[in-house]
Structures are given as structure tokens and as C-alpha cells.
Scaffold this motif. Sequence first.
Motif, short mmCIF file in Angstrom:
data_model
loop_
_atom_site.label_atom_id
_atom_site.label_comp_id
_atom_site.label_asym_id
_atom_site.label_seq_id
_atom_site.Cartn_x
_atom_site.Cartn_y
_atom_site.Cartn_z
N ILE A 43 0.82 -1.20 0.00
CA ILE A 43 0.00 0.00 0.00
C ILE A 43 0.86 1.25 0.00
CG2 ILE A 43 -1.75 1.28 1.28
CD1 ILE A 43 -2.71 -1.43 2.29
N THR A 44 0.59 2.10 -0.97
CA THR A 44 1.21 3.42 -1.10
C THR A 44 0.06 4.38 -1.41
OG1 THR A 44 1.55 3.25 -3.48
CG2 THR A 44 3.31 2.39 -2.06
N PRO A 45 0.30 5.69 -1.37
CA PRO A 45 -0.78 6.62 -1.71
C PRO A 45 -1.37 6.39 -3.11
CG PRO A 45 0.95 7.80 -0.60
CD PRO A 45 1.47 6.40 -0.85
N GLU A 46 -0.59 5.81 -4.02
CA GLU A 46 -1.07 5.59 -5.39
C GLU A 46 -1.59 4.18 -5.63
OE1 GLU A 46 2.41 6.28 -4.94
OE2 GLU A 46 1.90 8.38 -4.68
N SER A 47 -1.52 3.29 -4.66
CA SER A 47 -1.83 1.88 -4.90
C SER A 47 -3.33 1.61 -4.97
CB SER A 47 -1.20 1.00 -3.83
OG SER A 47 -1.79 1.25 -2.58
N ALA A 48 -3.65 0.51 -5.60
CA ALA A 48 -5.02 0.02 -5.67
C ALA A 48 -4.98 -1.48 -5.40
CB ALA A 48 -5.61 0.28 -7.05
N PRO A 49 -6.01 -2.01 -4.76
CA PRO A 49 -5.98 -3.44 -4.44
C PRO A 49 -6.07 -4.31 -5.69
CG PRO A 49 -8.10 -2.47 -3.84
CD PRO A 49 -7.23 -1.35 -4.31
N THR A 50 -5.46 -5.49 -5.59
CA THR A 50 -5.59 -6.49 -6.63
C THR A 50 -6.42 -7.62 -6.05
OG1 THR A 50 -3.64 -7.74 -5.98
CG2 THR A 50 -3.30 -5.93 -7.54
N SER A 51 -6.98 -8.43 -6.91
CA SER A 51 -7.82 -9.53 -6.41
C SER A 51 -7.05 -10.85 -6.40
CB SER A 51 -9.06 -9.66 -7.26
OG SER A 51 -8.70 -9.90 -8.60
N SER A 52 -5.77 -10.83 -6.75
CA SER A 52 -5.04 -12.08 -6.93
C SER A 52 -4.36 -12.60 -5.66
CB SER A 52 -3.99 -11.90 -8.03
OG SER A 52 -3.06 -10.91 -7.64
N ASN A 53 -4.50 -11.92 -4.53
CA ASN A 53 -3.87 -12.40 -3.30
C ASN A 53 -4.72 -12.05 -2.09
OD1 ASN A 53 -2.90 -9.83 -1.99
ND2 ASN A 53 -2.01 -9.62 -4.02
#
Length: 179
Positions: A43-53
Amino acid sequence: MELLPGNMWEDYKDKTRILILGKGAGTLYTYILNFLGREMDLITPESAPTSSNDFALLISDDPESASGYSPNIVLQTLPQPVNTVLDHLVAGGIYIFPEAIETPDKTEAPAVFCRQIPYPASSYTLTQGSAVVTTDLGPLPVAVSDPSVLDHLEGVRILCQHTGIMEEAFYEALMNYRS
């Protein structure tokens, strides 16, 4: 103070949220994940979650801004107690912390029940830019000389166990780590 996304809880509510308070331990943990080919949302200010983990990781030196993350697991390597984070730990969560830090006052229990796991400082000998760490498996030479990493190896090892990384894999990655 770090600027973190305001909607972190909503974005990562379906993942096991891990908070590492201390950049040295966080860097080592992400190295171990990469070495072993494990995926995790960093997680960073620019991150978005992924569904692969199943995991989301936040590394911070600022307990105040990180408390809104509502972690399931906290690894603390900072030298002072972090009650603000404990007050936001999810019920049944895990708090991993150095033995040298006092646990929350017994008369002032955390807002939720959590498993508290203290860990001892690692035993090691520094030698010309590297160290030999004393482990249950015997002496382990590592190319690490930073005390902020070396002192918290046991905490990172415990975190690894709680995220499905076995002790042998942890030590294999550690032997290849360079700081």
C-alpha cells in the motif's frame, strides 16, 4: 507524516491487512516475499488493491497516520508503545512487538481482544559489514549490518509464520538478503 489513502479500510476490507511499523523490518519482509515469489498488495498513496492475493501490506514509521488502516496483524519495531494502532487493530488480531516495549497497561486493555506476541532481540555478532545470527538452527551468516533490521529478525520471522512462510524459507531468503 505520510499521506495515506483515506479509503484504505474499504479498499482492503476483504484482505488480511498487515501493518509493519518500522521501515527496516518492512524492507526485509518485502524482500522475503519477493524472494519466495509471494504476492501481496503493497500500500502506497497511489496503490489500488488487486484480487489475486489475500494480503495487503502497509509499512510506516508514523503510527498516527497508519492507525486508520485497521490492521489484522501489526509488527512493531518502533521503540515506543503504539496504543493508537492497537485501538484500531481488528478483533482477534495479532500484535507482534519487541520484549523491550511495555505491553499495554493491564488496567487499560486495548479496545479489542488481540493476541500479543512479544519477541526477543536477535542475538548476533557483527563482522566487517555482515553478521552472524544465532538461530535455533545454528549460526547463520547474513550480509546485514543494520541494527534496525538485525534487532527485529525474530519479529519478522514470527510475521512470516503468520503469513504462511515456514522457518526454513525465511532463513533461506535471509541468507540471500543484502542491506
